[in-house]
Write an enzyme that holds these catalytic residues in place. Sequence first.
Site, PDB file in Angstrom:
ATOM      1  N   ARG A  36      -6.620  20.837 -14.408  1.00 44.82           N
ATOM      2  CA  ARG A  36      -5.561  19.937 -14.850  1.00 44.82           C
ATOM      3  C   ARG A  36      -5.830  19.307 -16.215  1.00 44.82           C
ATOM      4  O   ARG A  36      -4.902  18.919 -16.926  1.00 44.82           O
ATOM      5  CB  ARG A  36      -5.381  18.826 -13.803  1.00 44.82           C
ATOM      6  N   GLU A  46      -7.124  16.071 -10.575  1.00 45.49           N
ATOM      7  CA  GLU A  46      -7.697  16.150 -11.912  1.00 45.49           C
ATOM      8  C   GLU A  46      -9.209  16.315 -11.911  1.00 45.49           C
ATOM      9  O   GLU A  46      -9.933  15.561 -12.541  1.00 45.49           O
ATOM     10  CB  GLU A  46      -7.305  14.906 -12.723  1.00 45.49           C
ATOM     11  N   LYS A  78       3.620  22.835 -15.627  1.00 49.20           N
ATOM     12  CA  LYS A  78       2.823  21.688 -15.216  1.00 49.20           C
ATOM     13  C   LYS A  78       2.588  21.731 -13.704  1.00 49.20           C
ATOM     14  O   LYS A  78       1.484  21.459 -13.228  1.00 49.20           O
ATOM     15  CB  LYS A  78       3.512  20.381 -15.613  1.00 49.20           C
ATOM     16  N   ARG A 126       0.806  -1.232   0.000  1.00 49.19           N
ATOM     17  CA  ARG A 126       0.000   0.000   0.000  1.00 49.19           C
ATOM     18  C   ARG A 126       0.833   1.274   0.000  1.00 49.19           C
ATOM     19  O   ARG A 126       0.368   2.329   0.420  1.00 49.19           O
ATOM     20  CB  ARG A 126      -0.972   0.024   1.186  1.00 49.19           C
ATOM     21  N   HIS A 150       3.849   7.903 -28.032  1.00 47.10           N
ATOM     22  CA  HIS A 150       2.863   8.756 -27.365  1.00 47.10           C
ATOM     23  C   HIS A 150       2.996  10.220 -27.814  1.00 47.10           C
ATOM     24  O   HIS A 150       2.010  10.879 -28.152  1.00 47.10           O
ATOM     25  CB  HIS A 150       3.030   8.648 -25.843  1.00 47.10           C
ATOM     26  N   LYS A 158       0.958  11.010 -11.763  1.00 47.19           N
ATOM     27  CA  LYS A 158       0.118  10.022 -12.450  1.00 47.19           C
ATOM     28  C   LYS A 158       0.917   8.755 -12.717  1.00 47.19           C
ATOM     29  O   LYS A 158       1.977   8.809 -13.337  1.00 47.19           O
ATOM     30  CB  LYS A 158      -0.374  10.572 -13.778  1.00 47.19           C
ATOM     31  N   GLU A 178       5.506  17.279 -26.013  1.00 46.16           N
ATOM     32  CA  GLU A 178       5.005  17.656 -24.684  1.00 46.16           C
ATOM     33  C   GLU A 178       5.563  19.010 -24.236  1.00 46.16           C
ATOM     34  O   GLU A 178       4.969  19.685 -23.413  1.00 46.16           O
ATOM     35  CB  GLU A 178       5.335  16.573 -23.652  1.00 46.16           C
ATOM     36  N   HIS A 209      -4.171  15.232 -26.394  1.00 41.97           N
ATOM     37  CA  HIS A 209      -4.189  13.843 -25.934  1.00 41.97           C
ATOM     38  C   HIS A 209      -5.463  13.091 -26.299  1.00 41.97           C
ATOM     39  O   HIS A 209      -5.452  11.872 -26.397  1.00 41.97           O
ATOM     40  CB  HIS A 209      -3.981  13.777 -24.424  1.00 41.97           C
ATOM     41  N   HIS A 254      -4.640   9.885 -28.042  1.00 41.94           N
ATOM     42  CA  HIS A 254      -4.933   8.567 -27.473  1.00 41.94           C
ATOM     43  C   HIS A 254      -5.725   7.706 -28.456  1.00 41.94           C
ATOM     44  O   HIS A 254      -5.519   6.499 -28.544  1.00 41.94           O
ATOM     45  CB  HIS A 254      -5.727   8.697 -26.174  1.00 41.94           C
ATOM     46  N   ASN A 272      -4.041  17.862 -21.035  1.00 36.68           N
ATOM     47  CA  ASN A 272      -4.336  16.821 -22.008  1.00 36.68           C
ATOM     48  C   ASN A 272      -4.552  17.397 -23.413  1.00 36.68           C
ATOM     49  O   ASN A 272      -5.097  16.721 -24.279  1.00 36.68           O
ATOM     50  CB  ASN A 272      -5.542  15.997 -21.565  1.00 36.68           C
TER      51      ASN A 272
END
Lengths: 371, 371
Positions: free
Chosen positions: B248, B244, B234, B128, B272, B150, B192, B255, B259, B252
């Site tokens: 935030r 998010e 960022k 954990r 990517h 992330k 990016e 993206h 994606h 993206n």
Amino acid sequence: MQENSLSARAHVQISLAERSYPIVIGQGLLGDVAGYQNLPAASTALIVSNTTVAPLYAAQLQAALKTRYGRVLLTTLPDGEVHKDWQTLQLIFDALLENGCDRKTVLFALGGGVVGDMTGFAAASYMRGVPFVQVPTTLLAQVDSSVGGKTAINHPLGKNMIGAFYQPQLVVCDLDVLKTLPARELSAGLAEVIKYGPIADLAFLDWIENNLDALLARDPAALAHAIQRSCEIKAWVVGQDEREQGLRAILNFGHTFGHAIESGLGYGEWLHGEGVGCGMVMAAHLSQRLGLVDMTFVERLVQLVRRAGLPVKGPVLSEADNAGRYLELMRIDKKSEAGEIRFVLVEGPGSAVVRAAPDALVREVIDACCR
Amino acid sequence: MQENSLSARAHVQISLAERSYPIVIGQGLLGDVAGYQNLPAASTALIVSNTTVAPLYAAQLQAALKTRYGRVLLTTLPDGEVHKDWQTLQLIFDALLENGCDRKTVLFALGGGVVGDMTGFAAASYMRGVPFVQVPTTLLAQVDSSVGGKTAINHPLGKNMIGAFYQPQLVVCDLDVLKTLPARELSAGLAEVIKYGPIADLAFLDWIENNLDALLARDPAALAHAIQRSCEIKAWVVGQDEREQGLRAILNFGHTFGHAIESGLGYGEWLHGEGVGCGMVMAAHLSQRLGLVDMTFVERLVQLVRRAGLPVKGPVLSEADNAGRYLELMRIDKKSEAGEIRFVLVEGPGSAVVRAAPDALVREVIDACCR
């Protein structure tokens, strides 16, 4: 938190830094639509249950949730600790993705600790976190998994090794579902109730001794109080140590020996609560040998564990070197640090301490406590 | 955060509610023992890398870490986005458990975004949560994965669907490792970097246009500034929205289309950053068709993306109904809500907005932007 109220309805508010959520305890809660009205809005709810519980209660929960969510899906997992693994967890992710569930989807864990742990970890991880609700259907899950936010799956090399700290939005403890609980599972749940006496509240230990027959007879008022008080004590401990850095470790009373038993026999052979019951006996004996409590207290705890229908003798895990095998298994416990086993011991009645112990003394306890 | 310093050494401090950590940027950092002295004490460190990066840099990192940790283990994963799955993640858990690693063990992610994402999720989930350090070895990972916490793995039905928000203790961006980066990967990283101009900082967009040749030539001072400014922007965005919920989402930009391209072609076909580069072009066109920016701005962005060595035309994902296929893929994106696609659009140069768009308009853009 509310005080003792010996009625069949109770409520505990869990207050954490990031979020606060209620545990509601009572009869007929599972199908009561009013109980779900404060949950976050979403287009879809997914109930996660297992092959034992779903046929009994899924339809009732589904009907209640349909008043709140446009779509109420159900995923039924195979039953048992042996399935608390990644393969089974994937079934939840598959259901979420195959049904195009977005990040507002609310997950409902309808079942015992295994369903709760897996649904909680799935909720923590799906799209990096969606809301979830615990609807525990075993006494053990009602007293233990309701508070603390621990979610996890097992790894072939260790129990609960992969997981997250993740809090539910709401916990619904319906006392009616305990009517269908097998006697063995009721006893296993009582192990986690009994635990709170020795480590935190001697008055509660007295109360359990005086009310054990009512608890075993599933008297709703007695169960409501036992669940409420257990949750209150756990919430008090967790509130001071959400991330398990210190105090929270006392909640693992009986668990170090218990996990070794569960893991040594193979998960599912003994119920978790059975391991904890027997583990408390062994931890009490170790406490006594370290001079922390007297034999009278140990005997008192052993008698209560036995009366609750739980084992008080540990299994032999190795004919060649039983104590060595226990020690080996306990060393890979999450609470170990650099190979040193951290035992939760009773420092005095109603108070616990976490410390190491000499191997020789631990071996003596294991030899004396295993048949 | 520090201001522009056009040297080859920079530092960004990420401040979050729960914890604060530094991003250090410079040459020769990976093997510099001094850089690791403030990390939490532990008996064991585990470096996670891949078959491409480990032969180049693992020995150097291992040597530096041996001054701090008694035991420095190495796990080498197969390389590539196609391996960002549960099976590969298990290799990390296996290594941790087979070596009896406790909950103080520090994980080091030595590699690109895939290694960083998987190591971060493993660190978030092992017992954990254990501490971890990012040592990104691609430009994309240095500018993008360093900030925001992330972590995730892919599911057969969607990218980054299973993960956690989890912060590193430290990010080490060694500019020297970029010398061995393939040109295609350098371009992907620049996507990016470029992203931050249109959505947040027009002056930075000017700077990139003026310094693109230096960046493509891997000039350390130019790279240090590009990484620093990207991380600063960022961090500013994430600091306002760690989980998010709102702002935030502007990160993206590019993206949503990107994606769809990655997923439609099969992960690993396009990098990517290539998807993001082309996705920014498509998002800019959509912004223009919605009347948010003029065609001059769109052309400026298209030219910069092309100069950076990135694709400006999308692939055809379906001969029968290409736009329909893009829409279908975008609807299962995490940012979609109840089937409505949330596009990140340029509202005006240097400013972004998140909103829905009519399907017909999106279809026009896809038809115009795909070859």
